[in-house]
Design an enzyme around this catalytic site. Structure first.
Site, PDB file in Angstrom:
ATOM      1  N   ASN A   1       0.809  -1.232   0.000  1.00  0.00           N
ATOM      2  CA  ASN A   1       0.000   0.000   0.000  1.00  0.00           C
ATOM      3  C   ASN A   1       0.842   1.282   0.000  1.00  0.00           C
ATOM      4  O   ASN A   1       0.338   2.341  -0.358  1.00  0.00           O
ATOM      5  CB  ASN A   1      -0.997  -0.001   1.170  1.00  0.00           C
ATOM      6  CG  ASN A   1      -0.326  -0.003   2.517  1.00  0.00           C
ATOM      7  OD1 ASN A   1       0.828  -0.436   2.635  1.00  0.00           O
ATOM      8  ND2 ASN A   1      -1.004   0.472   3.527  1.00  0.00           N
TER       9      ASN A   1
ATOM     10  N   GLU B   1       6.430  -2.856  11.710  1.00  0.00           N
ATOM     11  CA  GLU B   1       5.239  -1.987  11.706  1.00  0.00           C
ATOM     12  C   GLU B   1       4.144  -2.786  11.034  1.00  0.00           C
ATOM     13  O   GLU B   1       4.218  -3.095   9.844  1.00  0.00           O
ATOM     14  CB  GLU B   1       5.520  -0.686  10.935  1.00  0.00           C
ATOM     15  CG  GLU B   1       6.579   0.200  11.573  1.00  0.00           C
ATOM     16  CD  GLU B   1       6.203   0.725  12.955  1.00  0.00           C
ATOM     17  OE1 GLU B   1       5.023   0.646  13.346  1.00  0.00           O
ATOM     18  OE2 GLU B   1       7.112   1.194  13.664  1.00  0.00           O
TER      19      GLU B   1
ATOM     20  N   CYS C   1      -2.782   1.122   7.089  1.00  0.00           N
ATOM     21  CA  CYS C   1      -2.732   0.546   8.429  1.00  0.00           C
ATOM     22  C   CYS C   1      -3.428   1.467   9.414  1.00  0.00           C
ATOM     23  O   CYS C   1      -4.043   1.031  10.376  1.00  0.00           O
ATOM     24  CB  CYS C   1      -1.282   0.321   8.850  1.00  0.00           C
ATOM     25  SG  CYS C   1      -0.297   1.809   8.833  1.00  0.00           S
TER      26      CYS C   1
HETATM   27  P1  NAP Z   1       2.074  -8.638   3.747  1.00  0.00           P
HETATM   28  O1  NAP Z   1       1.293  -9.582   2.941  1.00  0.00           O
HETATM   29  O2  NAP Z   1       2.457  -9.031   5.115  1.00  0.00           O
HETATM   30  O3  NAP Z   1       3.363  -8.295   2.869  1.00  0.00           O
HETATM   31  C1  NAP Z   1       4.296  -7.329   3.299  1.00  0.00           C
HETATM   32  C2  NAP Z   1       5.644  -7.640   2.697  1.00  0.00           C
HETATM   33  O4  NAP Z   1       6.136  -8.861   3.224  1.00  0.00           O
HETATM   34  C3  NAP Z   1       5.628  -7.819   1.187  1.00  0.00           C
HETATM   35  O5  NAP Z   1       6.807  -7.284   0.665  1.00  0.00           O
HETATM   36  C4  NAP Z   1       5.615  -9.329   1.042  1.00  0.00           C
HETATM   37  O6  NAP Z   1       6.093  -9.770  -0.203  1.00  0.00           O
HETATM   38  C5  NAP Z   1       6.545  -9.709   2.163  1.00  0.00           C
HETATM   39  N1  NAP Z   1       6.438 -11.089   2.632  1.00  0.00           N
HETATM   40  C6  NAP Z   1       5.437 -11.975   2.461  1.00  0.00           C
HETATM   41  N2  NAP Z   1       5.738 -13.135   3.084  1.00  0.00           N
HETATM   42  C7  NAP Z   1       6.955 -12.972   3.647  1.00  0.00           C
HETATM   43  C8  NAP Z   1       7.809 -13.805   4.438  1.00  0.00           C
HETATM   44  N3  NAP Z   1       7.479 -15.047   4.769  1.00  0.00           N
HETATM   45  N4  NAP Z   1       8.973 -13.302   4.866  1.00  0.00           N
HETATM   46  C9  NAP Z   1       9.349 -12.044   4.561  1.00  0.00           C
HETATM   47  N5  NAP Z   1       8.580 -11.204   3.815  1.00  0.00           N
HETATM   48  C10 NAP Z   1       7.402 -11.666   3.374  1.00  0.00           C
HETATM   49  O7  NAP Z   1       1.311  -7.234   3.878  1.00  0.00           O
HETATM   50  P2  NAP Z   1       0.647  -6.353   2.710  1.00  0.00           P
HETATM   51  O8  NAP Z   1      -0.586  -7.052   2.264  1.00  0.00           O
HETATM   52  O9  NAP Z   1       1.653  -5.954   1.709  1.00  0.00           O
HETATM   53  O10 NAP Z   1       0.255  -5.022   3.502  1.00  0.00           O
HETATM   54  C11 NAP Z   1      -0.943  -4.886   4.197  1.00  0.00           C
HETATM   55  C12 NAP Z   1      -0.745  -5.057   5.678  1.00  0.00           C
HETATM   56  O11 NAP Z   1       0.331  -4.224   6.095  1.00  0.00           O
HETATM   57  C13 NAP Z   1      -1.924  -4.601   6.500  1.00  0.00           C
HETATM   58  O12 NAP Z   1      -2.095  -5.477   7.574  1.00  0.00           O
HETATM   59  C14 NAP Z   1      -1.518  -3.246   6.999  1.00  0.00           C
HETATM   60  O13 NAP Z   1      -2.175  -2.826   8.176  1.00  0.00           O
HETATM   61  C15 NAP Z   1      -0.075  -3.445   7.203  1.00  0.00           C
HETATM   62  N6  NAP Z   1       0.651  -2.169   7.145  1.00  0.00           N
HETATM   63  C16 NAP Z   1       1.139  -1.673   8.307  1.00  0.00           C
HETATM   64  C17 NAP Z   1       1.789  -0.451   8.321  1.00  0.00           C
HETATM   65  C18 NAP Z   1       2.358   0.127   9.593  1.00  0.00           C
HETATM   66  O14 NAP Z   1       3.225   0.977   9.477  1.00  0.00           O
HETATM   67  N7  NAP Z   1       1.935  -0.295  10.760  1.00  0.00           N
HETATM   68  C19 NAP Z   1       1.949   0.254   7.129  1.00  0.00           C
HETATM   69  C20 NAP Z   1       1.426  -0.286   5.957  1.00  0.00           C
HETATM   70  C21 NAP Z   1       0.784  -1.509   5.984  1.00  0.00           C
HETATM   71  P3  NAP Z   1       5.056 -10.160  -1.366  1.00  0.00           P
HETATM   72  O15 NAP Z   1       4.391  -8.898  -1.753  1.00  0.00           O
HETATM   73  O16 NAP Z   1       5.924 -10.719  -2.409  1.00  0.00           O
HETATM   74  O17 NAP Z   1       4.111 -11.154  -0.790  1.00  0.00           O
HETATM   75  O1  G3H Z   2      -0.549   1.944   5.851  1.00  0.00           O
HETATM   76  C1  G3H Z   2       0.134   2.358   6.773  1.00  0.00           C
HETATM   77  C2  G3H Z   2       0.839   3.631   6.673  1.00  0.00           C
HETATM   78  O2  G3H Z   2       1.868   3.708   7.617  1.00  0.00           O
HETATM   79  C3  G3H Z   2      -0.143   4.737   6.848  1.00  0.00           C
HETATM   80  O3  G3H Z   2       0.430   5.953   6.587  1.00  0.00           O
HETATM   81  O4  G3H Z   2      -1.198   7.307   7.895  1.00  0.00           O
HETATM   82  O5  G3H Z   2       0.338   8.375   6.255  1.00  0.00           O
HETATM   83  O6  G3H Z   2      -1.553   6.946   5.472  1.00  0.00           O
HETATM   84  P1  G3H Z   2      -0.541   7.211   6.553  1.00  0.00           P
END
Ligand code: NAP
Ligand code: G3H
Length: 508
Positions: free
Chosen positions: A171, A267, A301
């Protein structure tokens, strides 16, 4: 407005036709796997390009390259490292329209927001470059604590950790990967980036940007490939010295389990609740809830993922949020429509499951619950109760559940019962009460009279419980990606300079 990168000489090197390459030691390479992963526009399904499915051998090789190049970068003066980041920031600004366009096509973020994501990254690079004071170190004298340690003087300075693995989410593939790369480089580390697959093309541009900015070859490298195939191998590799990861809680937890004593910055997901008290300014609250819940289709997130209103304002709040949600424009991200495609049809199915579950259990649909291909219309659900999945699970889509509450205590209980603890919001004019509620919420950040959000990017950004580990934010990240190195001088001569205190003469 739409521009294609083909024909821009700086970027031609990254690919052959539609096949994007990975990047190691300043060279753009094709994987020996012979396999690529197609990246399609989630709005219209058009193929944007293919990225390399790197092999484990290539992962080994790239990590070895990064390891070999830590020393040359660590010994580059901090001022020069900072200058590279400043030049990179300028290039990111210069190319922001091109990059924003690619990002918009790759993850379906509306064009204006995609360009802002790129520009925000330039700001982070620049601010990180300016934050080199974080690496100043300090001098301590021993006798502050022990009278007989006067001859001990420590010089503490900060050194890099080594090879940092930077993994970002789909995202914010450019910004949230960039917010790891910049502090890692300033602190003198070398970097292996593993971009999110849906976001790889945009993030690959860091190769050209950093090379053009003057970063020596081998200091920044990246592999592409599905996390499910190379993620575990990468993160548990013995020559990775630290991992900075943003993504889902389940992947974060998996990384933590596999990596033992490696330093981690995680995060993760969130289920941020907006508590709306009787005296809230409704105009402002409606604006915050609508923008917080529906920006980038709720795929943030920090999106507002639950609203907990008190009875006296609940009806009006729900009606006004519904009214505003229905005004949101829907369609093509290239035309800056408010609501665009969700990243995948699998994720759309999941969001639909949560809506269906809530409706089956008695929630009242105010608007939405309509889907065409990957677009889900903004959906408002009222009378959501605690037995419904959407009260607890992270929808990551344009759906906002209202869970009506009877008291501030109930709001605190429901907020805290979540497995997540990213941010919380309190809307009220009673600042004393807001502060008291803030004390009770088990989250990283509490927003009073504002929607949850990460920035400005020098603020500390963190989650408790399943929402993360460690703290992001420019200065925090620089500190996390470096460590103190202590040199203690044990002087033998220092005592000779001690002057005897002269006894005070008695005064008559
Ligand atoms: P995700 O499916 O966990 O993927 C995140 C990253 O991890 C991608 O680069 C993914 O690669 C990689 N990945 C997948 N499996 C892995 C493994 N076993 N080991 C190491 N890396 C691996 O998350 P997403 O769908 O991209 O993002 C959405 C989630 O992120 C939501 O839950 C959101 O709340 C959270 N998020 C949190 C924050 C924050 O700052 N707190 C910010 C943004 C998003 P691939 O794409 O190749 O699968
Ligand atoms: O998706 C998670 C990002 O850390 C959110 O950033 O609050 O600036 O949209 P934002």
């Amino acid at each position: 407005m739409q521009k294609d990168l083909r024909g821009v000489p700086e970027f031609d090197i990254m690919r052959q036709g539609k096949d994007y390459k990975y990047y190691e030691m300043g060279e753009w390479k094709v994987s020996s796997s012979g396999k690529t992963i197609p990246i399609s526009n989630p709005y219209n399904g058009e193929l944007l390009g293919n990225v390399q499915a790197c092999t484990k051998d290539e992962v080994d090789h790239i990590i070895a390259t990064a390891k070999e190049n830590v020393e040359c970068w660590e010994t580059t003066p901090i001022k020069e490292r900072s200058d590279v980041l400043k030049r990179a920031a300028k290039l990111i600004y210069k190319w922001s329209e091109h990059l924003g366009n690619i990002l918009m096509q790759e993850n379906g973020k509306k064009l204006s927001s995609a360009i802002s994501e790129i520009e925000r990254t330039a700001l982070i690079f620049n601010a990180t470059a300016e934050s080199r004071d974080q690496l100043l170190g300090e001098t301590l004298v021993g006798d502050v604590l022990e009278a007989d340690s006067r001859e001990k003087i420590s010089m503490t300075y900060r050194v890099p950790l080594g090879v940092i693995l930077c993994i970002g989410p789909f995202n914010y593939p450019f910004n949230l990967t960039g917010s790891k790369i910049a502090p890692a480089l300033l602190a003198g580390n070398s970097v292996v980036m593993k971009p999110p697959t849906e976001g790889s093309i945009t993030a690959s541009h860091f190769g050209v940007i950093l090379e053009t900015a003057g970063l020596p070859p081998g200091v920044f490298n990246f592999v592409t490939g599905r996390g499910s195939e190379i993620g575990d191998y990468l993160s548990s590799h013995p020559d990775i010295n630290m991992i900075s990861f943003t993504g889902s809680s389940s992947t974060g937890q998996r990384i933590a389990e596999k990596t033992g004593m490696k330093p981690l910055l995680l995060e993760l997901g969130g289920k941020d609740a907006a508590i709306v008290l009787d005296d809230a300014d409704l105009e402002m609250t409606v604006r915050a809830v609508v923008s917080g819940a529906f920006s980038y289709n709720g795929q943030r997130c920090t999106a507002v993922k639950r609203v907990l209103p008190m009875p006296s304002i609940a009806n009006e709040l729900v009606e006004r949020v519904t009214e505003e949600a229905q005004k949101l424009t829907i369609g093509n991200p290239a035309e800056n429509k408010d609501i665009g495609p969700i990243i995948s049809s699998k994720q759309c199915d999941y969001i639909q499951e949560l809506i269906d579950d809530a409706l089956e259990k008695g929630a009242k649909l105010k608007c939405g619950n309509k889907r065409e291909k990957n677009i889900i219309w903004p959906t408002v659900l009222d009378y959501v109760t605690e037995d419904m999945r959407i009260a607890w699970e992270e929808q990551f889509g344009p759906v906002i559940p209202f869970i009506r509450i009877q008291s501030a205590d109930e709001a605190i209980r429901i907020s805290n019962q979540s497995q997540y603890g990213l941010q919380g919001m309190i809307f009220t004019n009673d600042i004393d009460l807001a502060f008291n509620i803030a004390q009770e919420l088990e989250v990283g950040t509490i927003q009073i009279n504002g929607k949850s959000s990460r920035g400005p990017d020098h603020f500390p950004f963190l989650g408790t419980k399943s929402s993360g580990m460690g703290t992001q934010g420019i200065n925090y990240a620089i500190k996390n990606m470096s460590r103190p190195k202590v040199v203690v001088m044990n002087l033998t001569e220092r005592g000779k300079l001690v002057h005897e205190c002269v006894a005070k003469e008695d005064t008559p």
